[in-house]
Write a protein that holds these residues in place. Structure first.
Motif, PDB file in Angstrom:
ATOM      1  N   TRP A 177       0.888  -1.164   0.000  1.00  0.00           N
ATOM      2  CA  TRP A 177       0.000   0.000   0.000  1.00  0.00           C
ATOM      3  C   TRP A 177       0.921   1.207   0.000  1.00  0.00           C
ATOM      4  CZ3 TRP A 177      -5.034   0.512  -0.765  1.00  0.00           C
ATOM      5  CH2 TRP A 177      -5.648   1.743  -0.443  1.00  0.00           C
ATOM      6  N   VAL A 178       1.057   1.851  -1.185  1.00  0.00           N
ATOM      7  CA  VAL A 178       2.014   2.940  -1.360  1.00  0.00           C
ATOM      8  C   VAL A 178       1.252   4.209  -1.747  1.00  0.00           C
ATOM      9  CG1 VAL A 178       4.010   3.755  -2.653  1.00  0.00           C
ATOM     10  CG2 VAL A 178       3.823   1.324  -2.070  1.00  0.00           C
ATOM     11  N   VAL A 179       1.402   5.247  -0.935  1.00  0.00           N
ATOM     12  CA  VAL A 179       0.710   6.510  -1.176  1.00  0.00           C
ATOM     13  C   VAL A 179       1.742   7.636  -1.204  1.00  0.00           C
ATOM     14  CG1 VAL A 179      -1.036   8.147  -0.328  1.00  0.00           C
ATOM     15  CG2 VAL A 179      -1.379   5.679  -0.028  1.00  0.00           C
ATOM     16  N   VAL A 180       1.645   8.490  -2.231  1.00  0.00           N
ATOM     17  CA  VAL A 180       2.471   9.698  -2.351  1.00  0.00           C
ATOM     18  C   VAL A 180       1.543  10.884  -2.518  1.00  0.00           C
ATOM     19  CG1 VAL A 180       4.454   8.484  -3.350  1.00  0.00           C
ATOM     20  CG2 VAL A 180       2.697   9.424  -4.875  1.00  0.00           C
ATOM     21  N   ARG A 181       2.077  12.079  -2.229  1.00  0.00           N
ATOM     22  CA  ARG A 181       1.272  13.285  -2.414  1.00  0.00           C
ATOM     23  C   ARG A 181       2.198  14.499  -2.528  1.00  0.00           C
ATOM     24  NH1 ARG A 181      -1.046  13.211   3.581  1.00  0.00           N
ATOM     25  NH2 ARG A 181       0.723  14.161   4.627  1.00  0.00           N
ATOM     26  N   PRO A 182       1.699  15.553  -3.154  1.00  0.00           N
ATOM     27  CA  PRO A 182       2.474  16.794  -3.195  1.00  0.00           C
ATOM     28  C   PRO A 182       2.669  17.338  -1.778  1.00  0.00           C
ATOM     29  CG  PRO A 182       0.703  16.857  -4.809  1.00  0.00           C
ATOM     30  CD  PRO A 182       0.460  15.646  -3.937  1.00  0.00           C
ATOM     31  N   PRO A 183       3.765  18.046  -1.522  1.00  0.00           N
ATOM     32  CA  PRO A 183       3.971  18.632  -0.193  1.00  0.00           C
ATOM     33  C   PRO A 183       2.789  19.526   0.197  1.00  0.00           C
ATOM     34  CG  PRO A 183       5.929  18.878  -1.549  1.00  0.00           C
ATOM     35  CD  PRO A 183       4.854  18.346  -2.442  1.00  0.00           C
ATOM     36  N   GLN A 184       2.411  19.468   1.435  1.00  0.00           N
ATOM     37  CA  GLN A 184       1.303  20.225   2.028  1.00  0.00           C
ATOM     38  C   GLN A 184      -0.075  19.826   1.485  1.00  0.00           C
ATOM     39  OE1 GLN A 184       3.981  22.648   0.811  1.00  0.00           O
ATOM     40  NE2 GLN A 184       4.978  22.023   2.690  1.00  0.00           N
TER      41      GLN A 184
END
Length: 128
Positions: free
Chosen positions: A39-46
């Motif tokens: 389960w891999v989640v990434v997101r833009p900072p803030q």
């Protein structure tokens, strides 16, 4: 939102190192039939909304890697202002992200189309 990828580690490296996202979660998981996955989640900072990087499982899903939007732009990375747009564009280019268009001004703002490691098209967008 999920993005189909071929390999978890390559996708994490691309989105964190080249695009500048944060790795929010990378945990062991299992498919519905018990096979291991992550389960891999990434997101833009803030940002509060993340993207699940989902490794393609089987021929049907592998055929969708990079084609989730049938060759159209389907994802958008917004910047707060012109300076952030320029910084983000330069940083991503220097990190090897493939831009399909140079930055241009449209009625809705500045935009440059780029491709992620799977081949999906994104807009980098900023205010006009």
């Amino acid at each position: 939102m999920s993005v189909l990828v071929d390999d978890y580690d390559e996708a994490i490296d691309f989105f964190v190192r080249a695009v500048g996202f944060e790795l929010v979660e990378d945990a062991p998981a299992a498919t519905n039939d018990g096979r291991p996955k992550r389960w891999v989640v990434v997101r833009p900072p803030q940002a509060t909304t993340g993207i699940l990087l989902a490794r393609a499982d089987g021929a049907h899903q592998r055929a969708g890697v990079g084609e989730q939007f049938a060759g159209r732009v389907g994802l958008f990375l917004d910047t707060a202002d012109a300076e952030e747009f320029d910084r983000t564009y330069r940083r991503m280019r220097e990190a090897g992200v493939e831009f399909l268009t140079a930055p241009r001004t449209e009625p809705y703002g500045r935009v440059a189309v780029w491709r992620d490691l799977a081949g999906n098209r994104w807009d980098l967008r900023g205010p006009a």
